[in-house]
Design a protein around this motif. Structure first.
Motif, PDB file in Angstrom:
ATOM      1  N   THR A  44      33.897  50.588  40.903  1.00 41.39           N
ATOM      2  CA  THR A  44      34.150  52.027  40.841  1.00 41.39           C
ATOM      3  C   THR A  44      35.415  52.398  41.603  1.00 41.39           C
ATOM      4  OG1 THR A  44      31.765  52.367  40.769  1.00 41.39           O
ATOM      5  CG2 THR A  44      33.121  54.297  41.192  1.00 41.39           C
ATOM      6  N   VAL A  45      35.579  51.826  42.804  1.00 41.69           N
ATOM      7  CA  VAL A  45      36.760  52.096  43.623  1.00 41.69           C
ATOM      8  C   VAL A  45      37.446  50.766  43.943  1.00 41.69           C
ATOM      9  CG1 VAL A  45      37.629  53.082  45.775  1.00 41.69           C
ATOM     10  CG2 VAL A  45      35.638  54.108  44.654  1.00 41.69           C
ATOM     11  N   LEU A  46      38.712  50.646  43.504  1.00 38.74           N
ATOM     12  CA  LEU A  46      39.490  49.432  43.764  1.00 38.74           C
ATOM     13  C   LEU A  46      40.500  49.721  44.859  1.00 38.74           C
ATOM     14  CD1 LEU A  46      40.025  48.443  40.049  1.00 38.74           C
ATOM     15  CD2 LEU A  46      38.368  47.482  41.645  1.00 38.74           C
ATOM     16  N   THR A  47      40.560  48.832  45.860  1.00 35.49           N
ATOM     17  CA  THR A  47      41.413  49.102  47.025  1.00 35.49           C
ATOM     18  C   THR A  47      42.516  48.085  47.234  1.00 35.49           C
ATOM     19  OG1 THR A  47      39.922  47.855  48.460  1.00 35.49           O
ATOM     20  CG2 THR A  47      39.510  50.222  48.248  1.00 35.49           C
ATOM     21  N   GLY A  48      42.668  47.139  46.347  1.00 37.30           N
ATOM     22  CA  GLY A  48      43.708  46.130  46.536  1.00 37.30           C
ATOM     23  C   GLY A  48      43.807  45.228  45.337  1.00 37.30           C
ATOM     24  N   GLY A  49      44.549  44.155  45.501  1.00 40.21           N
ATOM     25  CA  GLY A  49      44.721  43.207  44.413  1.00 40.21           C
ATOM     26  C   GLY A  49      46.083  43.337  43.773  1.00 40.21           C
ATOM     27  N   THR A  50      46.168  42.988  42.504  1.00 38.78           N
ATOM     28  CA  THR A  50      47.461  42.924  41.826  1.00 38.78           C
ATOM     29  C   THR A  50      48.159  44.273  41.701  1.00 38.78           C
ATOM     30  OG1 THR A  50      46.363  43.084  39.680  1.00 38.78           O
ATOM     31  CG2 THR A  50      46.896  40.875  40.494  1.00 38.78           C
ATOM     32  N   HIS A  51      47.414  45.352  41.628  1.00 37.81           N
ATOM     33  CA  HIS A  51      48.078  46.654  41.480  1.00 37.81           C
ATOM     34  C   HIS A  51      48.663  47.180  42.786  1.00 37.81           C
ATOM     35  CE1 HIS A  51      44.011  47.881  42.613  1.00 37.81           C
ATOM     36  NE2 HIS A  51      44.519  49.029  43.004  1.00 37.81           N
ATOM     37  N   GLU A  52      48.312  46.571  43.926  1.00 40.59           N
ATOM     38  CA  GLU A  52      48.861  47.002  45.207  1.00 40.59           C
ATOM     39  C   GLU A  52      49.768  45.966  45.873  1.00 40.59           C
ATOM     40  OE1 GLU A  52      46.032  48.519  47.986  1.00 40.59           O
ATOM     41  OE2 GLU A  52      45.257  50.005  46.591  1.00 40.59           O
ATOM     42  N   HIS A  53      49.780  44.752  45.356  1.00 40.38           N
ATOM     43  CA  HIS A  53      50.560  43.683  45.980  1.00 40.38           C
ATOM     44  C   HIS A  53      51.501  43.059  44.947  1.00 40.38           C
ATOM     45  CE1 HIS A  53      48.128  44.032  49.570  1.00 40.38           C
ATOM     46  NE2 HIS A  53      47.067  44.055  48.788  1.00 40.38           N
ATOM     47  N   PRO A  54      52.751  43.518  44.910  1.00 36.03           N
ATOM     48  CA  PRO A  54      53.691  43.055  43.878  1.00 36.03           C
ATOM     49  C   PRO A  54      53.942  41.543  43.877  1.00 36.03           C
ATOM     50  CG  PRO A  54      54.688  44.778  45.247  1.00 36.03           C
ATOM     51  CD  PRO A  54      53.332  44.504  45.791  1.00 36.03           C
ATOM     52  N   LEU A  55      53.970  40.896  45.043  1.00 36.47           N
ATOM     53  CA  LEU A  55      54.215  39.458  45.069  1.00 36.47           C
ATOM     54  C   LEU A  55      53.043  38.701  44.441  1.00 36.47           C
ATOM     55  CD1 LEU A  55      56.032  37.106  45.803  1.00 36.47           C
ATOM     56  CD2 LEU A  55      54.999  37.089  48.076  1.00 36.47           C
ATOM     57  N   LEU A  56      51.829  39.119  44.732  1.00 34.61           N
ATOM     58  CA  LEU A  56      50.650  38.496  44.127  1.00 34.61           C
ATOM     59  C   LEU A  56      50.697  38.676  42.608  1.00 34.61           C
ATOM     60  CD1 LEU A  56      47.909  37.079  44.387  1.00 34.61           C
ATOM     61  CD2 LEU A  56      46.879  39.330  44.767  1.00 34.61           C
ATOM     62  N   ARG A  57      51.013  39.853  42.151  1.00 38.04           N
ATOM     63  CA  ARG A  57      51.118  40.124  40.713  1.00 38.04           C
ATOM     64  C   ARG A  57      52.190  39.241  40.075  1.00 38.04           C
ATOM     65  NH1 ARG A  57      51.427  45.402  40.796  1.00 38.04           N
ATOM     66  NH2 ARG A  57      53.650  45.429  41.187  1.00 38.04           N
ATOM     67  N   ARG A  58      53.349  39.138  40.708  1.00 38.66           N
ATOM     68  CA  ARG A  58      54.452  38.342  40.179  1.00 38.66           C
ATOM     69  C   ARG A  58      54.083  36.863  40.087  1.00 38.66           C
ATOM     70  NH1 ARG A  58      58.947  40.086  43.016  1.00 38.66           N
ATOM     71  NH2 ARG A  58      59.280  41.529  41.321  1.00 38.66           N
ATOM     72  N   VAL A  59      53.447  36.329  41.123  1.00 39.45           N
ATOM     73  CA  VAL A  59      53.054  34.916  41.123  1.00 39.45           C
ATOM     74  C   VAL A  59      52.027  34.660  40.016  1.00 39.45           C
ATOM     75  CG1 VAL A  59      51.842  33.128  42.440  1.00 39.45           C
ATOM     76  CG2 VAL A  59      53.654  34.452  43.520  1.00 39.45           C
ATOM     77  N   LEU A  60      51.049  35.541  39.862  1.00 36.33           N
ATOM     78  CA  LEU A  60      50.042  35.359  38.811  1.00 36.33           C
ATOM     79  C   LEU A  60      50.674  35.420  37.421  1.00 36.33           C
ATOM     80  CD1 LEU A  60      47.109  37.409  40.317  1.00 36.33           C
ATOM     81  CD2 LEU A  60      47.156  34.950  39.930  1.00 36.33           C
ATOM     82  N   LEU A  61      51.617  36.325  37.224  1.00 37.36           N
ATOM     83  CA  LEU A  61      52.301  36.407  35.925  1.00 37.36           C
ATOM     84  C   LEU A  61      53.084  35.134  35.639  1.00 37.36           C
ATOM     85  CD1 LEU A  61      53.534  40.109  35.906  1.00 37.36           C
ATOM     86  CD2 LEU A  61      51.840  39.079  34.393  1.00 37.36           C
TER      87      LEU A  61
END
Length: 146
Positions: A44-61
């Motif tokens: 219901t409430v998301l507080t972190g992860g790929t939408h808040e951490h650009p480096l994590l998102r970039r590495v996963l992509l």
């Protein structure tokens, strides 16, 4: 472009910590996303992860964009009970092979182990513009030549 963080660097350790937090918070949620739930198991409430951490998102992509040959995957060995890590051959019709004998009974834990394995295998320069190849059908990808 930002390179993939090297082993032993604070940036890399932070990526691993963030990914583990996301995995832990997603237990009990069907499927898997690298998002952190405010309350574990409740999206219901998301507080972190790929939408808040650009480096994590970039590495996963970059991990997802790597060649199919040798890619690590999850293989379900007993429906909704057991999973193992496999590696794709990159050749049509050739089945994946298991990378080790470890059997997982938690669908989320295997995600983190694959993340760690991929992070170790990913070259520091992965995803850099000079390595870009247009299109997705290449002669070395085992597609029939027409």
């Amino acid at each position: 472009m930002i390179s993939i963080p090297k082993k032993g660097t604070p940036e890399r350790e932070e990526l691993i910590r963030l990914h583990k937090e996301c995995v832990e918070s997603m237990k009990g949620v069907a499927g898997f996303s690298v998002l952190k739930c405010e309350t574990p198991g409740d999206t219901t409430v998301l507080t972190g992860g790929t939408h808040e951490h650009p480096l994590l998102r970039r590495v996963l992509l970059r991990m997802r964009g790597e060649s199919v040959k040798g890619k690590l995957i999850i293989i379900c060995t007993k429906v909704d009970q057991e999973w193992r890590i496999g590696r794709l051959s990159g050749i049509r019709g050739v089945p994946p092979v298991f990378v080790n004998d470890k059997v997982y009974t938690d669908e989320q834990e295997i995600q983190h182990d694959i993340f760690l394995m991929r992070l170790d295998e990913l070259p520091e320069t992965a995803g850099m513009p000079e390595h870009f190849e247009e299109g997705w059908k290449h002669r070395d990808d085992n597609w029939p030549v027409t």
